[in-house]
Design an enzyme around this catalytic site. Structure first.
Site: not given
Ligand code: GLC
Length: 572
Positions: A49, A126, A228, A282, A348-349
């Site tokens: 930040d 993304d 995504d 993804e 991040h998931d």
């Molecule tokens: C993908 C992303 C995730 C998001 C989801 C909806 O799985 O990696 O973080 O919440 O899509 O966009």
């Protein structure tokens, strides 16, 4: 006549030659920058930040570009930075051509891209187009009237037809993907949260809007897109009823449906083929065939598959290494000749790599992080490495629901509460697996808030930042961080680690993972102990005289007996 025969022979050779070249091109040893790259995934909200509002931002990332460069990585994949009301931390985009206010301005973005390129770091963005935010202008128009020109940008089911057939939602409090909207007496579809309506990919106008957005960013000079949730984008818009309980295996019903491959081929023709950029989706469907259909070169869709079989293995009660080895080995062999994979253990998931796949106790955190990093960097496929894992950052240690920020975790809590479920049990579960475990602020140093912000961080800093932080690790040659840099360099210096043939050894050993990588006469052996005790690996290879390229102990094993969480790479 002779000259005619010569002509025919030469022509035949040329034809054969060009088909050989084509065959070679499709081969997985065909060199490409995105195969040789190490991708560093950066979660902008939690990285650095610069203005004290407690939220990471683009200027913050710019101030840390030298750190990123020092890692030796080639590519940064940045989670979404577009305008967003942040229901799902930027995965709900309200304007695809603007920067989220929390993160800064387009001028900051341009400076960031320039700073990266000056350091030879590429940027992958993304692309969130299975759905938009409900605050996107398209959706506002779409919901305003049944006759809006934007109506068909989304999936609507008019209420006079009765209730729509059940669709499961991943983030909805009631798991219901249809939301009734009284304004036009109709339901709209949202596979994710109620604020993330699914775009209608069957509408060519939507597709061309997306291609224009992609061109906008590609023209700015970015180097790739991560698509995504794209495997869910195509839908059967007649919305047939699915069998009861389908949601237990919903990707089978949602993934790779309808004309998805056609849309990807169109995207390639309209955008991807026109720029020197990489693409990764993804999710990779349900079968190897699905995954191949996404990435086999001759199909002109995407460059790389990103599959979840491996990360889904880790459970609070532990996981079977045999299963782990089996998943990675199967995926490797399915792509040995054609196509290309991503290799990762966190994002991040997911909760933190070391807490799920290693051992985050003070005794073994560093060793097991190094061992897992060795694994990722010595497999075939492009490594995707999540920020903070290079420090061995651990799960957050949150104990109450108020600590969490993630829409999925919070909505599921509400649901568990509404059905009278065992809430302490749920808290225990999310302590292990909530996405917020991987989203706590990056631990830069031992000052307040780990040096992440001068304000109040949007999510609490992990209490262990005083001992686990970049500043301390930069100073210590044997740190997790310095090991990461060394193993990245090892990969960069040894093409065999990128393209070399992978062979699993000692397959039935439940404690150790051993394999060789071979290319053009060069052969490396990797031995990893996944346990907190001494373990023996039976590789049949005598390593007593082998050269050790890297190891996570000062005295690496020379006889197949591996110390707790030991990792060694030998050149044979
Ligand atoms: C993908 C992303 C995730 C998001 C989801 C909806 O799985 O990696 O973080 O919440 O899509 O966009």
């Amino acid at each position: 006549m002779r000259s005619f025969i010569t002509f025919v022979v030469v022509f035949a050779f040329l034809l054969l030659g060009s088909s050989l070249v084509r065959a070679q091109k499709a081969d997985s040893t065909d060199r490409k920058w995105w195969k040789e790259a190490v991708v560093y995934q950066l979660y902008p909200r939690s990285f650095k930040d610069s203005d004290g509002d407690g939220i990471g931002d683009l200027k913050g990332i710019i101030s840390k570009l030298d750190y990123i460069k020092s890692l030796g990585v080639d590519v940064v994949w940045l989670n979404p930075i577009y305008s967003s009301p942040n229901d799902d931390n930027g995965y709900d985009v309200s304007d695809y051509r603007n920067i989220m206010k929390d993160f800064g301005t387009m001028a900051d973005f341009d400076a960031l891209l320039k700073g990266m390129h000056e350091r030879n770091i590429k940027l992958v963005m993304d692309l969130v187009v299975n759905h938009s935010s409900d605050e996107h202008e398209w959706f506002k128009q779409s919901r305003s009237s049944r006759t809006s020109p934007y109506r068909e940008y989304y999936h609507w089911w008019n209420a006079e037809r009765g209730q729509p057939p059940y669709r499961y939602s991943l983030f909805d409090v009631k798991h219901n993907a249809w939301r009734y909207d009284s304004l036009t007496n109709a339901y709209y579809l949202h596979y994710f949260s109620v604020k993330q309506p699914d775009l209608n990919w069957e509408n060519p106008k939507v597709r061309h809007e997306v291609y224009d957005i992609m061109k906008f960013w590609a023209d700015k000079g970015i180097d790739g897109f991560r698509l995504d949730a794209f495997q869910f984008a195509a839908k059967d818009t007649t919305f047939p009823a699915f069998p009861q309980g389908f949601e237990k295996n919903f990707t089978q019903y949602y993934g790779m449906q309808g004309n998805l491959h056609g849309y990807l081929q169109e995207m390639d023709k309209e955008v991807l083929s026109k720029y020197p950029i990489m693409s990764v989706a993804e999710g990779a469907g349900n079968t190897f065939e699905d995954a191949h259909n996404l990435v086999d070169t001759s199909r002109h869709e995407l460059n790389m598959a990103y599959a979840f079989d491996a990360v889904d293995i880790a459970k609070p009660e532990g996981y079977s290494l045999l299963k782990f080895k089996n998943v990675f080995s199967r995926w490797d062999s399915a792509f040995a000749a054609n196509g290309w994979l991503s290799v990762f253990l966190a994002n991040h998931d997911q909760a933190r790599m070391v807490s799920r796949f290693g051992n985050d106790s003070p005794q073994y955190r560093d060793l097991s992080s190094k061992m897992l990093t060795t694994f990722i960097m010595t497999m075939r496929g492009t490594p995707y490495y999540y920020n903070g894992d290079e420090l061995g950052m651990t799960n957050a240690g949150f104990t109450k629901i108020e600590d969490y920020r993630d829409v999925q975790t919070l909505n599921e809590y509400k649901r568990q509460k509404s059905i009278g479920a065992d809430l302490p049990q749920y808290l225990k579960r999310i302590g292990f697996e909530s996405r917020d475990n991987g989203r706590t602020p990056f631990q830069w140093n031992n000052t307040t808030n780990a040096g992440f912000t001068k304000g109040t961080p949007w999510i609490a800093v992990n209490a262990n930042y005083k001992t686990i932080n970049a500043a301390a690790q930069e100073k210590s040659p044997a740190s997790t961080l310095n090991y990461f840099k060394k193993v990245v360099k090892l990969r960069k210096d040894n093409l065999v680690l990128v393209y070399g043939k992978y062979t699993l050894l000692d397959a039935s050993n439940p404690d150790t993972y051993s394999y060789t990588r071979e290319l053009n006469g060069k052969k490396l052996l990797i031995m990893l102990n996944f346990r907190d005790k001494i373990a023996n690996a039976q590789t049949g290879i005598n390593v007593s005289n082998a050269k050790v390229l890297i190891g996570n102990y000062e005295n690496p094993s020379k006889n197949g007996t591996l110390k707790p969480y030991e990792a060694v790479v030998y050149e044979l």
